[in-house]
Write an enzyme that holds these catalytic residues in place. Sequence first.
Site, PDB file in Angstrom:
ATOM      1  N   GLY A  45       0.846  -1.341   0.086  1.00 40.68           N
ATOM      2  CA  GLY A  45       0.100   0.132   0.112  1.00 40.68           C
ATOM      3  C   GLY A  45       0.837   1.331  -0.179  1.00 40.68           C
ATOM      4  N   GLN A  50       2.971   9.944   1.352  1.00 38.81           N
ATOM      5  CA  GLN A  50       4.074   9.376   1.539  1.00 38.81           C
ATOM      6  C   GLN A  50       4.986   9.749   0.329  1.00 38.81           C
ATOM      7  OE1 GLN A  50       2.449   5.382   2.405  1.00 38.81           O
ATOM      8  NE2 GLN A  50       4.250   5.365   3.335  1.00 38.81           N
ATOM      9  N   CYS A 105       6.025   0.181   7.527  1.00 40.63           N
ATOM     10  CA  CYS A 105       5.474   1.107   6.862  1.00 40.63           C
ATOM     11  C   CYS A 105       6.625   1.632   5.755  1.00 40.63           C
ATOM     12  CB  CYS A 105       5.092   2.253   7.665  1.00 40.63           C
ATOM     13  SG  CYS A 105       4.561   3.879   6.842  1.00 40.63           S
ATOM     14  N   LEU A 106       6.486   1.816   4.605  1.00 46.78           N
ATOM     15  CA  LEU A 106       7.539   2.210   3.774  1.00 46.78           C
ATOM     16  C   LEU A 106       8.320   3.654   4.172  1.00 46.78           C
ATOM     17  CD1 LEU A 106       6.324   1.413   0.455  1.00 46.78           C
ATOM     18  CD2 LEU A 106       7.735   0.170   1.584  1.00 46.78           C
ATOM     19  N   HIS A 147      -4.303   1.121   7.544  1.00 51.45           N
ATOM     20  CA  HIS A 147      -3.148   1.599   7.814  1.00 51.45           C
ATOM     21  C   HIS A 147      -2.945   3.002   6.712  1.00 51.45           C
ATOM     22  CE1 HIS A 147       1.282   1.241   8.048  1.00 51.45           C
ATOM     23  NE2 HIS A 147       1.318   1.843   6.919  1.00 51.45           N
ATOM     24  N   GLU A 148      -3.214   2.577   5.571  1.00 54.36           N
ATOM     25  CA  GLU A 148      -3.431   3.845   4.586  1.00 54.36           C
ATOM     26  C   GLU A 148      -4.273   5.124   4.686  1.00 54.36           C
ATOM     27  OE1 GLU A 148      -0.941   3.548   2.650  1.00 54.36           O
ATOM     28  OE2 GLU A 148      -0.422   1.397   3.024  1.00 54.36           O
ATOM     29  N   HIS A 151      -2.767   7.289   6.957  1.00 55.42           N
ATOM     30  CA  HIS A 151      -1.788   8.229   6.359  1.00 55.42           C
ATOM     31  C   HIS A 151      -2.481   9.549   6.199  1.00 55.42           C
ATOM     32  CE1 HIS A 151       2.005   6.110   6.338  1.00 55.42           C
ATOM     33  NE2 HIS A 151       1.562   5.303   5.806  1.00 55.42           N
TER      34      HIS A 151
HETATM   35 NI    NI Z   1       2.510   3.358   5.829  1.00 49.82          NI
END
Ligand code: NI
Length: 193
Positions: A45, A50, A105-106, A147-148, A151
């Site tokens: 995701g 991000q 998380c990236l 999760h997304e 963000h």
């Molecule tokens: Ni994330």
Amino acid sequence: MILPIRAFGDPVLKKVAKDIEKGHPGLSELIADMYETMYEASGVGLAAPQVGKSIRLFIVDASPFAEDEELEQEERDFLKTFKRVFINPYIVEEDGEPWPFEEGCLSIPGIREEVKRQETIVLQWQDEKFKEHEEEFSGFAARVIQHEHDHLDGKLFIDKLPVLRRTMLKGKLRDISQGKTDAKYKMRFTPLK
Ligand code: NI
């Protein structure tokens, strides 16, 4: 085009993202770039903040979870094709027993922590053609969306950890913000003081 992923410490990750409208400039290019960026980083995701865009948009491709042999076949079949673009998404209902899963998380490479989230959600969103949708998701699909979706509200999974755990991660998080990470993908850093 692969975009640099903003690391923990970048103020854009703390902003509440804004809704977008049909005809948003460069949208289809941005979506294509986000997919390229997410695949390069082996993510499931990626949310627009991000990559530095404070707009309500995230993408998912949860097909890697379909390989998980511990999941029911029905869920694996669903996840196999769970690749979608979510524009202006809002969780309108959240239900069920919170269950733990080790999330990453990236934007926070190298940190994985157990996070509890509710089992089922109802999400309203628009697709790339700005067609309205409402659907119920559960299990891993719900978790990726939760999760997304966080963000877009300026929240990260570490914000959901117990205070003590969060305190213990402080040094590591500062290191990440300063670029001390062995992430194998392109990132952009905003060092915390
Ligand atoms: Ni994330």
